[in-house]
Design a protein around this motif. Structure first.
Motif, PDB file in Angstrom:
ATOM      1  N   TYR A   1       0.796  -1.319  -0.009  1.00 55.33           N
ATOM      2  CA  TYR A   1       0.092  -0.076   0.094  1.00 55.33           C
ATOM      3  C   TYR A   1       0.775   1.150   0.007  1.00 55.33           C
ATOM      4  O   TYR A   1       0.321   2.206  -0.403  1.00 55.33           O
ATOM      5  CB  TYR A   1      -0.901   0.051   1.248  1.00 55.33           C
ATOM      6  CG  TYR A   1      -2.066  -1.032   1.247  1.00 55.33           C
ATOM      7  CD1 TYR A   1      -2.823  -1.318   0.322  1.00 55.33           C
ATOM      8  CD2 TYR A   1      -1.986  -1.951   2.305  1.00 55.33           C
ATOM      9  CE1 TYR A   1      -3.885  -2.249   0.272  1.00 55.33           C
ATOM     10  CE2 TYR A   1      -2.832  -3.214   2.316  1.00 55.33           C
ATOM     11  CZ  TYR A   1      -3.761  -3.015   1.253  1.00 55.33           C
ATOM     12  OH  TYR A   1      -4.671  -4.237   1.255  1.00 55.33           O
ATOM     13  N   ASN A   2       2.236   1.220   0.432  1.00 55.28           N
ATOM     14  CA  ASN A   2       2.941   2.426   0.543  1.00 55.28           C
ATOM     15  C   ASN A   2       3.773   2.583  -0.800  1.00 55.28           C
ATOM     16  O   ASN A   2       4.203   3.772  -1.137  1.00 55.28           O
ATOM     17  CB  ASN A   2       3.858   2.121   1.642  1.00 55.28           C
ATOM     18  CG  ASN A   2       4.483   3.190   1.913  1.00 55.28           C
ATOM     19  OD1 ASN A   2       4.107   4.556   2.038  1.00 55.28           O
ATOM     20  ND2 ASN A   2       5.788   3.241   2.486  1.00 55.28           N
ATOM     21  N   LEU A   3       3.703   1.664  -1.744  1.00 57.67           N
ATOM     22  CA  LEU A   3       4.448   1.799  -2.973  1.00 57.67           C
ATOM     23  C   LEU A   3       3.864   2.925  -3.857  1.00 57.67           C
ATOM     24  O   LEU A   3       4.862   3.949  -4.330  1.00 57.67           O
ATOM     25  CB  LEU A   3       4.303   0.695  -3.787  1.00 57.67           C
ATOM     26  CG  LEU A   3       5.075   0.495  -5.054  1.00 57.67           C
ATOM     27  CD1 LEU A   3       6.816   0.562  -4.666  1.00 57.67           C
ATOM     28  CD2 LEU A   3       4.850  -0.809  -5.845  1.00 57.67           C
ATOM     29  N   ILE A   4       2.539   3.064  -3.939  1.00 58.31           N
ATOM     30  CA  ILE A   4       1.961   4.183  -5.061  1.00 58.31           C
ATOM     31  C   ILE A   4       2.127   5.617  -4.386  1.00 58.31           C
ATOM     32  O   ILE A   4       2.476   6.335  -4.905  1.00 58.31           O
ATOM     33  CB  ILE A   4       0.871   3.943  -5.384  1.00 58.31           C
ATOM     34  CG1 ILE A   4       0.512   2.428  -6.082  1.00 58.31           C
ATOM     35  CG2 ILE A   4      -0.088   5.160  -6.291  1.00 58.31           C
ATOM     36  CD1 ILE A   4       1.182   2.720  -7.429  1.00 58.31           C
ATOM     37  N   PRO A   5       1.994   5.745  -2.908  1.00 58.06           N
ATOM     38  CA  PRO A   5       2.187   7.105  -2.422  1.00 58.06           C
ATOM     39  C   PRO A   5       3.560   7.388  -2.247  1.00 58.06           C
ATOM     40  O   PRO A   5       4.039   8.462  -2.432  1.00 58.06           O
ATOM     41  CB  PRO A   5       1.613   6.657  -0.901  1.00 58.06           C
ATOM     42  CG  PRO A   5       0.782   5.850  -0.936  1.00 58.06           C
ATOM     43  CD  PRO A   5       1.138   4.779  -1.938  1.00 58.06           C
ATOM     44  N   SER A   6       4.352   6.370  -2.087  1.00 59.54           N
ATOM     45  CA  SER A   6       5.880   6.952  -2.116  1.00 59.54           C
ATOM     46  C   SER A   6       6.387   7.236  -3.654  1.00 59.54           C
ATOM     47  O   SER A   6       7.089   8.361  -3.608  1.00 59.54           O
ATOM     48  CB  SER A   6       6.754   5.724  -1.707  1.00 59.54           C
ATOM     49  OG  SER A   6       6.503   5.364  -0.170  1.00 59.54           O
ATOM     50  N   LEU A   7       5.620   6.510  -4.499  1.00 61.19           N
ATOM     51  CA  LEU A   7       6.103   6.969  -6.033  1.00 61.19           C
ATOM     52  C   LEU A   7       5.621   8.335  -6.402  1.00 61.19           C
ATOM     53  O   LEU A   7       6.198   9.371  -6.917  1.00 61.19           O
ATOM     54  CB  LEU A   7       5.348   5.913  -6.916  1.00 61.19           C
ATOM     55  CG  LEU A   7       5.774   6.056  -8.347  1.00 61.19           C
ATOM     56  CD1 LEU A   7       7.209   5.922  -8.769  1.00 61.19           C
ATOM     57  CD2 LEU A   7       5.018   5.197  -9.389  1.00 61.19           C
ATOM     58  N   ILE A   8       4.537   8.465  -5.801  1.00 59.66           N
ATOM     59  CA  ILE A   8       3.872  10.001  -6.093  1.00 59.66           C
ATOM     60  C   ILE A   8       4.645  11.063  -5.453  1.00 59.66           C
ATOM     61  O   ILE A   8       4.896  12.091  -6.016  1.00 59.66           O
ATOM     62  CB  ILE A   8       2.355  10.210  -5.674  1.00 59.66           C
ATOM     63  CG1 ILE A   8       1.337   9.034  -6.675  1.00 59.66           C
ATOM     64  CG2 ILE A   8       1.920  11.395  -5.769  1.00 59.66           C
ATOM     65  CD1 ILE A   8       0.004   8.918  -6.240  1.00 59.66           C
ATOM     66  N   PHE A   9       4.946  10.762  -4.116  1.00 56.33           N
ATOM     67  CA  PHE A   9       5.651  11.543  -3.383  1.00 56.33           C
ATOM     68  C   PHE A   9       7.074  11.974  -4.142  1.00 56.33           C
ATOM     69  O   PHE A   9       7.709  13.080  -4.259  1.00 56.33           O
ATOM     70  CB  PHE A   9       6.016  11.139  -1.945  1.00 56.33           C
ATOM     71  CG  PHE A   9       6.957  12.036  -1.202  1.00 56.33           C
ATOM     72  CD1 PHE A   9       6.387  13.217  -0.709  1.00 56.33           C
ATOM     73  CD2 PHE A   9       8.316  11.921  -1.107  1.00 56.33           C
ATOM     74  CE1 PHE A   9       7.274  14.027   0.098  1.00 56.33           C
ATOM     75  CE2 PHE A   9       9.167  12.529  -0.374  1.00 56.33           C
ATOM     76  CZ  PHE A   9       8.874  13.872  -0.078  1.00 56.33           C
ATOM     77  N   GLY A  10       7.737  10.781  -4.669  1.00 59.09           N
ATOM     78  CA  GLY A  10       8.977  10.966  -5.403  1.00 59.09           C
ATOM     79  C   GLY A  10       8.839  11.807  -6.675  1.00 59.09           C
ATOM     80  O   GLY A  10       9.864  12.610  -6.808  1.00 59.09           O
ATOM     81  N   ILE A  11       7.698  11.813  -7.371  1.00 62.11           N
ATOM     82  CA  ILE A  11       7.736  12.446  -8.462  1.00 62.11           C
ATOM     83  C   ILE A  11       7.521  13.804  -8.190  1.00 62.11           C
ATOM     84  O   ILE A  11       8.098  14.628  -8.738  1.00 62.11           O
ATOM     85  CB  ILE A  11       6.363  11.863  -9.059  1.00 62.11           C
ATOM     86  CG1 ILE A  11       6.621  10.563  -9.902  1.00 62.11           C
ATOM     87  CG2 ILE A  11       6.131  12.969 -10.220  1.00 62.11           C
ATOM     88  CD1 ILE A  11       5.462   9.819 -10.516  1.00 62.11           C
ATOM     89  N   LEU A  12       6.549  14.218  -6.879  1.00 61.78           N
ATOM     90  CA  LEU A  12       6.272  15.549  -6.788  1.00 61.78           C
ATOM     91  C   LEU A  12       7.796  16.314  -6.234  1.00 61.78           C
ATOM     92  O   LEU A  12       8.049  17.184  -6.517  1.00 61.78           O
ATOM     93  CB  LEU A  12       5.341  15.523  -5.748  1.00 61.78           C
ATOM     94  CG  LEU A  12       3.925  15.520  -6.031  1.00 61.78           C
ATOM     95  CD1 LEU A  12       2.947  15.152  -4.885  1.00 61.78           C
ATOM     96  CD2 LEU A  12       3.345  16.325  -7.065  1.00 61.78           C
TER      97      LEU A  12
END
Length: 130
Positions: free
Chosen positions: A47-58
């Motif tokens: 569940y943490n993969l997508i939020p971490s990816l979005i945070f990394g992109i931002l």
């Protein structure tokens, strides 16, 4: 978690890795690769993969648009601070967030967060230009 992690992670993933990738690839590929690497080290649960990816992109976009790592570090520290506060209320937060079941309220909160980040990025980049 609130000071050391944001500094070290942003220096490595944005200042070092993203900068090196930008020398060889376009912005999109560079941001995606560095963000994927960032999300992989934060994969405590799937569940943490997508939020971490979005945070990394931002965070990567903040660094690319401003050219200053301090904004990414502050953004990361703020995000970790919010997470830290949520940890103290984990049971309440878990029951609240899982109760949303990805419904309208959940996606509205995600959209509001993205709009706030977009507006903040516009303000940061326009302040640096002028």
């Amino acid at each position: 978690m609130l000071i050391v992690s944001p500094i070290l992670e942003e220096l490595f993933f944005r200042k070092f890795l993203l900068s090196k990738l930008l020398n060889k690839h376009n912005i999109s590929i560079s941001v995606l690769i560095s963000s994927l690497c960032f999300s992989i080290i934060h994969i405590e649960t799937p569940y943490n993969l997508i939020p971490s990816l979005i945070f990394g992109i931002l965070s990567s976009m903040i660094f690319v648009r401003t050219g200053k790592i301090i904004y990414s570090i502050v953004f990361h520290a703020l995000r970790n601070s919010i997470y830290f506060v949520i940890l103290f209320n984990a049971e309440i937060y878990d029951s609240w967030i899982y109760g949303l079941n990805f419904n309208f309220v959940y996606w509205s909160l995600v959209l509001i967060g993205l709009v706030l980040v977009f507006v903040g990025m516009k303000k940061i980049t326009s302040a640096n230009i002028g």
